[in-house]
Design an enzyme around this catalytic site. Structure first.
Site, mmCIF file in Angstrom:
data_model
loop_
_atom_site.group_PDB
_atom_site.id
_atom_site.type_symbol
_atom_site.label_atom_id
_atom_site.label_comp_id
_atom_site.label_asym_id
_atom_site.label_seq_id
_atom_site.Cartn_x
_atom_site.Cartn_y
_atom_site.Cartn_z
ATOM 1 N N ARG A 1 53.518 35.849 34.623
ATOM 2 C CA ARG A 1 52.301 35.990 35.421
ATOM 3 C C ARG A 1 52.440 37.136 36.420
ATOM 4 O O ARG A 1 51.470 37.868 36.661
ATOM 5 C CB ARG A 1 51.987 34.689 36.155
ATOM 6 C CG ARG A 1 50.700 34.741 36.978
ATOM 7 C CD ARG A 1 49.486 34.975 36.105
ATOM 8 N NE ARG A 1 48.249 34.888 36.882
ATOM 9 C CZ ARG A 1 47.023 34.968 36.371
ATOM 10 N NH1 ARG A 1 46.878 35.138 35.067
ATOM 11 N NH2 ARG A 1 45.956 34.881 37.142
ATOM 12 N N ASP B 1 39.822 50.117 35.154
ATOM 13 C CA ASP B 1 40.356 48.938 34.468
ATOM 14 C C ASP B 1 41.335 49.361 33.376
ATOM 15 O O ASP B 1 40.948 49.988 32.389
ATOM 16 C CB ASP B 1 39.200 48.129 33.871
ATOM 17 C CG ASP B 1 39.631 46.768 33.343
ATOM 18 O OD1 ASP B 1 40.837 46.541 33.136
ATOM 19 O OD2 ASP B 1 38.739 45.919 33.148
ATOM 20 N N SER C 1 36.134 38.754 32.055
ATOM 21 C CA SER C 1 37.459 38.782 31.450
ATOM 22 C C SER C 1 37.451 37.908 30.179
ATOM 23 O O SER C 1 36.614 38.137 29.299
ATOM 24 C CB SER C 1 38.503 38.329 32.477
ATOM 25 O OG SER C 1 39.812 38.554 32.019
ATOM 26 N N HIS D 1 40.611 45.648 36.929
ATOM 27 C CA HIS D 1 40.127 44.523 36.133
ATOM 28 C C HIS D 1 39.669 43.355 37.005
ATOM 29 O O HIS D 1 38.760 42.613 36.629
ATOM 30 C CB HIS D 1 41.248 44.047 35.189
ATOM 31 C CG HIS D 1 40.807 43.019 34.198
ATOM 32 N ND1 HIS D 1 40.039 43.312 33.099
ATOM 33 C CD2 HIS D 1 41.038 41.672 34.141
ATOM 34 C CE1 HIS D 1 39.809 42.216 32.406
ATOM 35 N NE2 HIS D 1 40.402 41.205 33.017
ATOM 36 N N ASP D 2 40.295 43.177 38.151
ATOM 37 C CA ASP D 2 39.974 42.046 39.021
ATOM 38 C C ASP D 2 38.818 42.322 39.979
ATOM 39 O O ASP D 2 38.620 41.558 40.933
ATOM 40 C CB ASP D 2 41.212 41.639 39.835
ATOM 41 C CG ASP D 2 41.969 40.493 39.186
ATOM 42 O OD1 ASP D 2 41.553 40.031 38.110
ATOM 43 O OD2 ASP D 2 42.990 40.057 39.755
#
Length: 293
Positions: free
Chosen positions: A159, A237, A98, A267-268
């Site tokens: 967040r 992603d 990332s 993405h994670d």
């Protein structure tokens, strides 16, 4: 400008720099001096994919500036200065995921002789338009929070918004299966709020704005990067699309291997689907120099 480092692993072994997302820290894994779990504790350590029995590990706390623009080159420069202070010369590899992958690319561009190889996970040479659009709205929420005197609460919301981009619709659907709409809405709200609160406990709103903006300002010239590179991307992603990684792989000056995997975690995946990327990372770290990943 320099940064704080944590150094662990086998003395005298090849040195790796391991860099994570904006919520990561220099504490990557449990050590003798700090036995609390690190942010990549299941992936880094004795006998793990990044094996501290065979490598010396260095990791950093990212710098942030409340005034002025911060770049990934600034992060790379701070790391270079800290490595010099620690007497560490060439790095066997930089493993960056990332934001850390962006910093890894910036480091290879800034000081090519420092980096033998790169392992870049869910990162590219610049932010995608979709990712910048998402983060721009997140920053506006926090900036509005400052004007209202509610910046901590605003950061929790921002967040939570970010969390919806790290995974995939399929993973969220699997996570929240309650057939009652009201209960499902409550569960989702609780999940996003808790994620935001945990983030806000370790990241000030000013720091978030600085690091978030540097993600979107990130830009390196692939043609100036000569290090051997392994790119790892996730087909699902939403922040770093495969097409962008294919462009990067094509334009890098040095040898490059692109590995695209499929994961519901998007993405994670480097945090939530570690067994998927572990064989790729192991191979890239241990292959002889000059052999494609």
């Amino acid at each position: 400008m320099t940064c704080k480092l944590e150094i662990t692993g086998a003395p005298g072994a090849p040195v790796l720099a391991v860099l994570g997302g904006i919520s990561s820290s220099r504490h990557v894994t449990a050590t003798a001096s700090n036995p609390s779990p690190g942010w990549w504790n299941d992936f880094v350590g004795p006998g793990r994919p990044i094996d501290t029995l065979h490598f010396r590990l260095v990791s950093m706390d990212y710098i942030d500036w409340s005034a002025g623009l911060l770049s990934t080159r600034d992060q790379a420069s701070a790391l270079i200065n800290a490595l010099d202070d620690a007497g560490i010369g060439q790095l066997h590899a930089v493993v960056g995921a990332s934001y850390g992958g962006m910093v890894a690319l910036a480091l290879a561009e800034l000081d090519p002789s420092r980096v033998e190889r790169l392992i870049v996970i869910s990162s590219a040479h610049q932010s995608s338009a979709a990712a910048t659009a998402q983060r721009s709205l997140q920053r506006k929420v926090v900036e509005l929070g400052f004007r209202a005197g509610l910046q901590e609460e605003a950061l929790v919301i921002a967040r939570g918004m970010a969390m919806t981009t790290y995974s995939t619709p399929a993973e969220l659907a699997s996570r929240f299966r309650d057939g009652d709409p009201a209960r499902r809405e409550s569960e989702i709200d609780r999940f996003l709020t808790l994620a935001g609160v945990r983030f806000a406990e370790k990241c000030a709103p000013e720091r978030f704005l600085s690091l978030s903006r540097s993600l979107d300002l990130h830009s390196v010239d692939p043609g100036s990067i000569t290090s051997e590179t392994t790119l790892i991307g996730v087909l699902e992603d939403a922040l770093v699309p495969p097409a962008q990684l294919r462009d990067l792989a094509r334009d890098l000056a040095g040898p490059c291997e692109l590995e695209l995997v499929s994961s519901p975690y998007g993405h994670d995946a480097f945090l939530e689907d570690q067994s998927l990327i572990a064989p790729i990372v192991r191979r890239a770290l241990t292959q002889p120099t000059g052999v494609p990943a």
